[in-house]
Design a protein around this motif. Structure first.
Motif, PDB file in Angstrom:
ATOM      1  N   TRP A 371       0.830  -1.194   0.000  1.00  8.61           N
ATOM      2  CA  TRP A 371       0.000   0.000   0.000  1.00  8.61           C
ATOM      3  C   TRP A 371       0.870   1.252   0.000  1.00  8.61           C
ATOM      4  O   TRP A 371       1.777   1.386   0.819  1.00  8.61           O
ATOM      5  CB  TRP A 371      -0.894   0.011   1.236  1.00  8.61           C
ATOM      6  CG  TRP A 371      -2.228   0.654   0.990  1.00  8.61           C
ATOM      7  CD1 TRP A 371      -2.457   1.881   0.458  1.00  8.61           C
ATOM      8  CD2 TRP A 371      -3.514   0.094   1.252  1.00  8.61           C
ATOM      9  NE1 TRP A 371      -3.802   2.128   0.370  1.00  8.61           N
ATOM     10  CE2 TRP A 371      -4.475   1.054   0.867  1.00  8.61           C
ATOM     11  CE3 TRP A 371      -3.952  -1.107   1.791  1.00  8.61           C
ATOM     12  CZ2 TRP A 371      -5.840   0.853   0.997  1.00  8.61           C
ATOM     13  CZ3 TRP A 371      -5.308  -1.317   1.919  1.00  8.61           C
ATOM     14  CH2 TRP A 371      -6.248  -0.356   1.525  1.00  8.61           C
ATOM     15  N   CYS A 372       0.598   2.175  -0.911  1.00  5.28           N
ATOM     16  CA  CYS A 372       1.366   3.414  -0.970  1.00  5.28           C
ATOM     17  C   CYS A 372       1.109   4.259   0.269  1.00  5.28           C
ATOM     18  O   CYS A 372      -0.040   4.547   0.606  1.00  5.28           O
ATOM     19  CB  CYS A 372       0.997   4.206  -2.223  1.00  5.28           C
ATOM     20  SG  CYS A 372       1.881   5.782  -2.354  1.00  5.28           S
ATOM     21  N   CYS A 375       0.468   8.422  -1.431  1.00 10.15           N
ATOM     22  CA  CYS A 375      -0.119   8.764  -2.726  1.00 10.15           C
ATOM     23  C   CYS A 375      -1.357   9.640  -2.546  1.00 10.15           C
ATOM     24  O   CYS A 375      -2.037   9.561  -1.511  1.00 10.15           O
ATOM     25  CB  CYS A 375      -0.484   7.497  -3.503  1.00 10.15           C
ATOM     26  SG  CYS A 375       0.953   6.574  -4.085  1.00 10.15           S
ATOM     27  N   THR A 379      -3.657   3.835  -3.184  1.00  7.65           N
ATOM     28  CA  THR A 379      -3.042   3.091  -4.285  1.00  7.65           C
ATOM     29  C   THR A 379      -2.270   1.897  -3.752  1.00  7.65           C
ATOM     30  O   THR A 379      -1.561   2.003  -2.744  1.00  7.65           O
ATOM     31  CB  THR A 379      -2.098   4.000  -5.087  1.00  7.65           C
ATOM     32  OG1 THR A 379      -2.835   5.121  -5.588  1.00  7.65           O
ATOM     33  CG2 THR A 379      -1.465   3.252  -6.246  1.00  7.65           C
ATOM     34  N   ALA A 381       0.420  -1.221  -4.954  1.00 11.06           N
ATOM     35  CA  ALA A 381       1.272  -1.876  -5.946  1.00 11.06           C
ATOM     36  C   ALA A 381       1.190  -3.375  -5.731  1.00 11.06           C
ATOM     37  O   ALA A 381       1.037  -3.847  -4.604  1.00 11.06           O
ATOM     38  CB  ALA A 381       2.716  -1.396  -5.815  1.00 11.06           C
ATOM     39  N   THR A 394       0.098  -1.003 -10.473  1.00 10.47           N
ATOM     40  CA  THR A 394      -0.567  -0.307  -9.373  1.00 10.47           C
ATOM     41  C   THR A 394      -2.058  -0.256  -9.675  1.00 10.47           C
ATOM     42  O   THR A 394      -2.480  -0.278 -10.834  1.00 10.47           O
ATOM     43  CB  THR A 394      -0.041   1.122  -9.181  1.00 10.47           C
ATOM     44  OG1 THR A 394      -0.284   1.894 -10.367  1.00 10.47           O
ATOM     45  CG2 THR A 394       1.443   1.116  -8.843  1.00 10.47           C
ATOM     46  N   TRP A 417       6.697  -0.111  -1.436  1.00  4.38           N
ATOM     47  CA  TRP A 417       6.756   1.346  -1.557  1.00  4.38           C
ATOM     48  C   TRP A 417       7.770   1.922  -0.577  1.00  4.38           C
ATOM     49  O   TRP A 417       7.916   1.452   0.550  1.00  4.38           O
ATOM     50  CB  TRP A 417       5.407   1.959  -1.251  1.00  4.38           C
ATOM     51  CG  TRP A 417       4.373   1.810  -2.322  1.00  4.38           C
ATOM     52  CD1 TRP A 417       3.422   0.827  -2.405  1.00  4.38           C
ATOM     53  CD2 TRP A 417       4.153   2.670  -3.448  1.00  4.38           C
ATOM     54  NE1 TRP A 417       2.628   1.024  -3.512  1.00  4.38           N
ATOM     55  CE2 TRP A 417       3.053   2.143  -4.166  1.00  4.38           C
ATOM     56  CE3 TRP A 417       4.777   3.836  -3.905  1.00  4.38           C
ATOM     57  CZ2 TRP A 417       2.570   2.753  -5.326  1.00  4.38           C
ATOM     58  CZ3 TRP A 417       4.290   4.436  -5.063  1.00  4.38           C
ATOM     59  CH2 TRP A 417       3.204   3.904  -5.758  1.00  4.38           C
ATOM     60  N   GLY A 421       6.459   7.381  -0.573  1.00  3.17           N
ATOM     61  CA  GLY A 421       5.592   7.118  -1.712  1.00  3.17           C
ATOM     62  C   GLY A 421       6.150   7.542  -3.048  1.00  3.17           C
ATOM     63  O   GLY A 421       5.436   7.522  -4.051  1.00  3.17           O
ATOM     64  N   ILE A 424       9.354   2.731  -5.749  1.00  7.02           N
ATOM     65  CA  ILE A 424       8.938   1.352  -5.542  1.00  7.02           C
ATOM     66  C   ILE A 424      10.170   0.472  -5.695  1.00  7.02           C
ATOM     67  O   ILE A 424      10.882   0.551  -6.697  1.00  7.02           O
ATOM     68  CB  ILE A 424       7.863   0.924  -6.560  1.00  7.02           C
ATOM     69  CG1 ILE A 424       6.609   1.789  -6.419  1.00  7.02           C
ATOM     70  CG2 ILE A 424       7.508  -0.555  -6.386  1.00  7.02           C
ATOM     71  CD1 ILE A 424       5.561   1.532  -7.494  1.00  7.02           C
ATOM     72  N   ALA A 438       7.348   6.309  -9.064  1.00  6.28           N
ATOM     73  CA  ALA A 438       5.940   5.917  -9.055  1.00  6.28           C
ATOM     74  C   ALA A 438       5.316   5.904 -10.437  1.00  6.28           C
ATOM     75  O   ALA A 438       4.169   5.475 -10.602  1.00  6.28           O
ATOM     76  CB  ALA A 438       5.138   6.842  -8.134  1.00  6.28           C
TER      77      ALA A 438
END
Length: 458
Positions: A371-372, A375, A379, A381, A394, A417, A421, A424, A438
Motif C-alpha cells: 500500500w502506498c 499517494c 493506491t 502496488a 498499481t 513502496w 511514496g 517502488i 511511481a
C-alpha cells in the motif's frame, strides 16, 4: 515463494500442520535460488473456467515518454543540479560526492549535469552563478570534507543559481569518518525537503529473503542505496516472508528440521506464534497490533494479534485462501490476497474484518500487495502474472484504475513502496533488487542476487 503458493500447498494436503503435499510444493521452490512464481497455466485452467478476467494493462495504455517532474512553476521537467568535486581530504571528499550523486540519481527528482562547468577552487564554498547557469545547472551542491585523527568535519551547501552566491541550505557534520555516508544521506534528505516539502528517505533499508544454500534461506536487509548488507538469520533452516517490527526488530517465519512453520521476531529466541500449521505474514499495524496468516483452522486465514503473539481476533472467514495482509496508511484498512473468486486477486477490508471487497478485476493471478503510504489517492502496488512472467502494477482503490509499471524486462515481483511514496522497490530476474519511481521510470539496480518478499523500513 509467495504466501499464495505456500497456502495452496497446505490446502492441497490433508490433516493439521504440514503435509507431504505441502512440503513437496515448498521443496521445488525453496531448494534453489530460481525465480519461480505462480502456478502453471495448466494449474490455472479450472480457475479461468470460474472467472474470466480482463487482461492486464499494457504500458501503451498509460503515460509514456521521458521522466518529468514539477518542482515548482508550471513547467514539468527534472531539476538540473551539479555536484562538483568537494574540497578537503581527497579520498573522503570523493566518497561524499559519490554518495550525493547516487542519492540524487536514485531520487528520480533531479538530472545531474556537468559538475565542472564553474567548479573553481574545490575548497571555495562559494559559486559563480553565471558560469553554472551557462553550464545548464539550476542548482549546485558544494562542500568540504576534512579528516583529523579519524574524525571527520564536513560542510555541505546547496545553491540555486537564480538566487546568486548565497546558499539556500547549509549543514555541518562532525563525527567519525564511518558516518560520511549517513551524513550525506541526511543532507540530501534536507535538499528534498527544501524543494518538495517532504523529507527524503535516504538511510532507510529494504528487508528481503534469499537462499543461502540448497537447504537454507535467510533474512537480509540492505540500505536503499545498495550499501550496508546485513544478515539477520543463520543456521535456522528456511527463513521466509520477513517484515519490519517495532523498535527495529524483524519478524519472519522459520521452517525448522521438524517442518514446523513458526513465526519469530529477531529480539527473541522462542517463536511468538507456533499454532498448528503455518504461522506467517506478520504485518505491523497501529497500537502494537499485527495482522498474521494462520492455518490453525484448516486453511489460510488472516488474524489480528499483538506483536507479542497474543491472538485477538480472526478477520477472514472463507473456504478460500486469504494471505498477504498489508496495512493502509493510518491503519484503518488492510489489503490482502484471496482466491475466493477463483484466482488470486487483491482485496481490501476494514481493520475489524468488515467491508471485504475485491480491488483487482484484470489479470488471472495477482499477489504481494503493497500500500502506498503517501499517494494522493489510495493506491496499491502488486505483482501480476502476464503470460509466463510477472510484472509490477498499481491499482487505485475504489476506482479500480490499473497502471502497468514494468514490461518486457524479465519477471518483476514483490513490490514495496518507499516511506515517502516516491519510489517502488522490487525484485527483477534481470538480476537483483531495483528501484523505480511511481511512474515506473528511472529503474536502477541497487543490489545483485535473488531476493523475495521485499519490505521497506519506515
Amino acid at each position: 515463494m509467495s504466501e499464495v503458493q505456500w497456502a495452496e500447498g497446505e490446502r492441497r494436503g490433508t490433516g493439521r500442520g504440514w503435509t507431504a503435499a505441502a512440503l513437496g510444493l515448498l521443496a521445488c521452490v525453496l531448494a534453489a535460488p530460481t525465480f519461480v512464481l505462480g502456478q502453471s497455466d495448466e494449474g490455472d485452467e479450472a480457475a479461468r473456467s470460474e472467472v474470466e478476467a480482463l487482461p492486464l494493462p499494457q504500458l501503451t495504455e498509460g503515460p509514456t515518454g521521458p521522466l518529468e517532474l514539477e518542482i515548482y512553476g508550471p513547467t514539468r521537467e527534472l531539476y538540473r543540479i551539479a555536484v562538483p568535486p568537494l574540497g578537503g581530504h581527497a579520498t573522503a571528499a570523493q566518497q561524499a560526492r559519490d554518495v550525493a550523486k547516487n542519492d540524487l540519481r536514485l531520487s528520480s527528482l533531479f538530472r545531474l549535469v556537468d559538475g565542472t562547468a564553474g567548479v573553481g577552487d574545490p575548497d571555495d564554498l562559494s559559486i559563480n552563478p553565471t558560469l553554472w547557469m551557462d553550464g545548464g545547472a539550476q542548482g549546485v551542491i558544494k562542500g568540504t570534507v576534512d579528516l583529523a585523527g579519524g574524525e571527520m568535519t564536513m560542510t555541505l551547501r546547496l545553491f540555486e543559481t537564480v538566487r546568486g552566491n548565497t546558499a539556500v541550505l547549509e549543514r555541518r557534520y562532525e563525527g567519525p569518518r564511518s558516518e560520511i555516508r549517513a551524513d550525506v544521506h541526511d543532507f540530501i534528505n534536507e535538499v528534498l525537503l527544501y524543494f518538495t516539502g517532504v523529507r527524503g528517505i535516504f538511510g532507510t533499508r529494504i528487508l528481503f529473503a534469499r537462499p543461502t544454500s540448497r537447504e537454507t534461506k535467510d533474512i537480509f536487509s540492505i540500505g536503499m542505496d545498495g550499501y550496508g548488507l546485513k544478515q539477520w538469520t543463520r543456521d535456522r533452516g528456511k527463513n521466509l516472508i520477513p517484515n519490519w517490527g517495532p523498535h527495529g526488530t524483524v519478524f519472519y517465519t522459520t521452517i525448522d528440521e521438524n517442518d514446523w512453520a513458526r513465526l519469530y521476531r529477531s529480539d527473541r529466541e522462542e517463536p511468538i506464534l507456533a499454532e498448528p500449521g503455518i504461522n506467517m505474514g506478520a504485518a505491523m499495524g497501529p497500537g502494537g497490533k499485527m495482522a498474521v496468516v494462520l492455518t490453525r483452522d484448516g486453511n489460510a486465514e488472516i488474524y489480528l494479534a499483538t506483536v507479542d503473539g497474543e491472538l485477538l481476533a480472526r478477520l477472514t472467514y472463507n473456504e478460500a485462501i486469504d494471505v498477504s495482509p498489508v496495512w493502509a496508511p493510518g491503519g484503518g484498512r488492510l489489503a490482502f490476497v484471496s482466491d475466493r473468486d477463483g484466482s488470486p486477486q487483491i482485496y481490501v477490508m476494514n481493520a475489524d474484518g468488515s467491508g471485504q471487497s475485491r480491488v483487482t478485476f484484470r489479470g488471472s493471478y495477482n499477489q504481494t500487495p503493497s500500500w502506498c503510504p503517501r499517494c494522493d489517492a489510495p493506491t496499491i502496488a502488486f505483482a501480476g502474472r502476464d503470460g509466463g512472467t510477472f510484472d509490477i502494477f498499481t491499482v487505485e482503490v475504489g476506482q479500480g484504475t490499473m497502471r502497468r509499471m514494468t514490461q518486457f524486462q524479465g519477471s518483476n515481483a514483490d513490490p514495496t513502496w518507499s516511506p515517502d511514496g516516491r519510489l517502488i522497490g522490487f525484485y527483477s530476474s534481470r538480476g537483483g533488487i531495483y528501484l523505480m519511481n511511481a511512474e515506473g521510470l528511472n529503474q536502477n539496480r541497487i543490489a545483485g542476487g535473488f531476493a523475495e518478499t521485499l519490505r521497506w523500513s519506515n
